[in-house]
Design a protein around this motif. Structure first.
Motif, PDB file in Angstrom:
ATOM      1  N   LEU A  86       2.343  -5.371   0.721  1.00 49.17           N
ATOM      2  CA  LEU A  86       1.143  -6.191   0.921  1.00 49.17           C
ATOM      3  C   LEU A  86       0.442  -6.480  -0.398  1.00 49.17           C
ATOM      4  O   LEU A  86      -0.079  -7.585  -0.604  1.00 49.17           O
ATOM      5  N   ALA A  87       0.444  -5.517  -1.304  1.00 54.09           N
ATOM      6  CA  ALA A  87      -0.146  -5.775  -2.623  1.00 54.09           C
ATOM      7  C   ALA A  87       0.678  -6.815  -3.374  1.00 54.09           C
ATOM      8  O   ALA A  87       0.116  -7.678  -4.060  1.00 54.09           O
ATOM      9  N   THR A  88       1.992  -6.768  -3.242  1.00 48.65           N
ATOM     10  CA  THR A  88       2.852  -7.778  -3.858  1.00 48.65           C
ATOM     11  C   THR A  88       2.557  -9.149  -3.270  1.00 48.65           C
ATOM     12  O   THR A  88       2.427 -10.140  -3.996  1.00 48.65           O
ATOM     13  N   LEU A  89       2.428  -9.229  -1.956  1.00 52.83           N
ATOM     14  CA  LEU A  89       2.115 -10.489  -1.286  1.00 52.83           C
ATOM     15  C   LEU A  89       0.787 -11.067  -1.780  1.00 52.83           C
ATOM     16  O   LEU A  89       0.692 -12.240  -2.113  1.00 52.83           O
ATOM     17  N   THR A  90      -0.249 -10.233  -1.838  1.00 43.97           N
ATOM     18  CA  THR A  90      -1.587 -10.751  -2.129  1.00 43.97           C
ATOM     19  C   THR A  90      -1.885 -10.920  -3.612  1.00 43.97           C
ATOM     20  O   THR A  90      -2.857 -11.594  -3.955  1.00 43.97           O
ATOM     21  N   THR A  91      -1.066 -10.333  -4.481  1.00 42.05           N
ATOM     22  CA  THR A  91      -1.290 -10.505  -5.918  1.00 42.05           C
ATOM     23  C   THR A  91      -0.265 -11.429  -6.563  1.00 42.05           C
ATOM     24  O   THR A  91      -0.513 -11.966  -7.635  1.00 42.05           O
ATOM     25  N   GLY A  92       0.896 -11.556  -5.939  1.00 43.27           N
ATOM     26  CA  GLY A  92       1.968 -12.334  -6.543  1.00 43.27           C
ATOM     27  C   GLY A  92       2.644 -11.586  -7.683  1.00 43.27           C
ATOM     28  O   GLY A  92       3.328 -12.185  -8.503  1.00 43.27           O
ATOM     29  N   THR A  93       2.445 -10.272  -7.735  1.00 43.22           N
ATOM     30  CA  THR A  93       3.043  -9.447  -8.793  1.00 43.22           C
ATOM     31  C   THR A  93       3.823  -8.290  -8.180  1.00 43.22           C
ATOM     32  O   THR A  93       3.616  -7.923  -7.028  1.00 43.22           O
ATOM     33  N   ALA A  94       4.700  -7.715  -8.968  1.00 42.64           N
ATOM     34  CA  ALA A  94       5.537  -6.600  -8.516  1.00 42.64           C
ATOM     35  C   ALA A  94       4.745  -5.287  -8.536  1.00 42.64           C
ATOM     36  O   ALA A  94       3.739  -5.166  -9.241  1.00 42.64           O
ATOM     37  N   PRO A  95       5.197  -4.283  -7.774  1.00 45.92           N
ATOM     38  CA  PRO A  95       4.504  -2.999  -7.732  1.00 45.92           C
ATOM     39  C   PRO A  95       4.246  -2.370  -9.099  1.00 45.92           C
ATOM     40  O   PRO A  95       3.185  -1.799  -9.331  1.00 45.92           O
ATOM     41  N   GLY A  96       5.194  -2.487 -10.010  1.00 43.37           N
ATOM     42  CA  GLY A  96       4.990  -1.923 -11.338  1.00 43.37           C
ATOM     43  C   GLY A  96       3.864  -2.591 -12.101  1.00 43.37           C
ATOM     44  O   GLY A  96       3.301  -2.017 -13.021  1.00 43.37           O
ATOM     45  N   VAL A  97       3.496  -3.788 -11.695  1.00 43.37           N
ATOM     46  CA  VAL A  97       2.396  -4.522 -12.324  1.00 43.37           C
ATOM     47  C   VAL A  97       1.085  -4.236 -11.590  1.00 43.37           C
ATOM     48  O   VAL A  97       0.079  -3.893 -12.202  1.00 43.37           O
ATOM     49  N   HIS A  98       1.088  -4.374 -10.256  1.00 41.55           N
ATOM     50  CA  HIS A  98      -0.182  -4.187  -9.527  1.00 41.55           C
ATOM     51  C   HIS A  98      -0.563  -2.726  -9.336  1.00 41.55           C
ATOM     52  O   HIS A  98      -1.734  -2.414  -9.194  1.00 41.55           O
ATOM     53  N   GLY A  99       0.375  -1.815  -9.326  1.00 38.59           N
ATOM     54  CA  GLY A  99       0.045  -0.390  -9.310  1.00 38.59           C
ATOM     55  C   GLY A  99       0.188   0.339  -7.992  1.00 38.59           C
ATOM     56  O   GLY A  99       0.144   1.565  -7.966  1.00 38.59           O
ATOM     57  N   LEU A 100       0.347  -0.363  -6.880  1.00 38.35           N
ATOM     58  CA  LEU A 100       0.577   0.324  -5.605  1.00 38.35           C
ATOM     59  C   LEU A 100       2.090   0.435  -5.451  1.00 38.35           C
ATOM     60  O   LEU A 100       2.759  -0.491  -5.026  1.00 38.35           O
ATOM     61  N   VAL A 101       2.604   1.585  -5.837  1.00 40.26           N
ATOM     62  CA  VAL A 101       4.041   1.732  -6.042  1.00 40.26           C
ATOM     63  C   VAL A 101       4.772   2.506  -4.955  1.00 40.26           C
ATOM     64  O   VAL A 101       5.956   2.792  -5.106  1.00 40.26           O
ATOM     65  N   GLY A 102       4.110   2.843  -3.891  1.00 40.34           N
ATOM     66  CA  GLY A 102       4.797   3.580  -2.853  1.00 40.34           C
ATOM     67  C   GLY A 102       3.880   3.893  -1.704  1.00 40.34           C
ATOM     68  O   GLY A 102       2.817   3.307  -1.544  1.00 40.34           O
ATOM     69  N   TYR A 103       4.290   4.833  -0.908  1.00 41.79           N
ATOM     70  CA  TYR A 103       3.489   5.242   0.233  1.00 41.79           C
ATOM     71  C   TYR A 103       2.602   6.417  -0.161  1.00 41.79           C
ATOM     72  O   TYR A 103       1.402   6.369  -0.014  1.00 41.79           O
ATOM     73  N   ARG A 104       3.225   7.464  -0.701  1.00 38.54           N
ATOM     74  CA  ARG A 104       2.465   8.631  -1.173  1.00 38.54           C
ATOM     75  C   ARG A 104       2.794   8.850  -2.641  1.00 38.54           C
ATOM     76  O   ARG A 104       3.955   8.937  -3.016  1.00 38.54           O
ATOM     77  N   VAL A 105       1.753   8.939  -3.436  1.00 40.27           N
ATOM     78  CA  VAL A 105       1.927   9.129  -4.876  1.00 40.27           C
ATOM     79  C   VAL A 105       0.943  10.189  -5.354  1.00 40.27           C
ATOM     80  O   VAL A 105      -0.021  10.515  -4.666  1.00 40.27           O
ATOM     81  N   ARG A 106       1.179  10.689  -6.546  1.00 40.79           N
ATOM     82  CA  ARG A 106       0.245  11.642  -7.153  1.00 40.79           C
ATOM     83  C   ARG A 106      -0.787  10.865  -7.949  1.00 40.79           C
ATOM     84  O   ARG A 106      -0.456   9.978  -8.716  1.00 40.79           O
ATOM     85  N   ASP A 107      -2.052  11.245  -7.788  1.00 38.89           N
ATOM     86  CA  ASP A 107      -3.109  10.605  -8.573  1.00 38.89           C
ATOM     87  C   ASP A 107      -3.320  11.386  -9.872  1.00 38.89           C
ATOM     88  O   ASP A 107      -2.605  12.352 -10.160  1.00 38.89           O
ATOM     89  N   ALA A 108      -4.306  10.976 -10.658  1.00 38.66           N
ATOM     90  CA  ALA A 108      -4.549  11.604 -11.962  1.00 38.66           C
ATOM     91  C   ALA A 108      -4.908  13.081 -11.839  1.00 38.66           C
ATOM     92  O   ALA A 108      -4.693  13.855 -12.763  1.00 38.66           O
TER      93      ALA A 108
END
Length: 192
Positions: A86-108
């Protein structure tokens, strides 16, 4: 067997081309999908309804299934999780660019975070989803953008990340969402 990496897009069309092409068509500009000049655009998202699912259940999708082909199927990209797609759809960019790269990820802080529904006060949507949305670009160009969804998603962190720039219209049932869309189109066509 070594782990397999996903192949690059196999068609010219991907989720990343849908909204940018739609916005370009509203402006009468050339676009990756080859859409003609349009007065209004409606994009309907059916989460999880991909080409493989349509092929597997073609008897239940007698209108859509015969339309499947190399030139009519778009690539979802990788990963194909709802948050990333959905982030790819709404931004027109790939996950590596927009930052939402999966379902569960580790934060800072090394917390395991659900990028779809795990948003809390320590997660800034603008930090996690770094790209401008097509909705933001549309409103800057004077195009009114709306997103119709379940009321419970209004104001959620995920909605703030991927729907920035769109007016959110919360409507409960699926049939009511289609009715709301028809109402919005009537308003647009009447010039309101």
């Amino acid at each position: 067997m070594p782990p397999m990496l996903p192949a690059a897009f196999t068609t010219r069309a991907s989720l990343a081309t849908v909204l940018p092409s739609s916005l370009a068509a509203l402006e009468g500009q050339a676009n990756e999908l080859g859409l003609p000049r349009l007065d209004h655009v409606v994009v309907i998202v059916v989460d999880g309804l991909g080409a493989a699912a349509l092929r597997a259940r073609s008897g239940h999708a007698r209108t859509l299934a015969p339309m499947l082909g190399k030139t009519t199927t778009i690539d979802a990209g990788f990963p194909t999780t709802t948050a990333a797609a959905l982030a790819t759809l709404t931004t027109g960019t790939a996950p590596g660019v927009h930052g939402l790269v999966g379902y569960r990820v580790r934060d800072a802080a090394s917390r395991l975070t659900n990028q779809l529904s795990g948003w809390d006060e320590r997660m800034d949507p603008a930090t996690w989803q770094r790209s401008r949305t097509v909705f933001e670009r549309a409103t800057e160009q004077g195009v009114r953008a709306r997103a119709i969804g379940l009321p419970k998603f209004e104001g959620s962190g995920f909605s703030a990340a991927v729907l920035r720039g769109a007016e959110f219209l919360g409507v409960q049932s699926l049939s009511e969402r289609f009715d709301e869309n028809a109402d919005q189109l009537r308003l647009c066509c009447s010039g309101l």
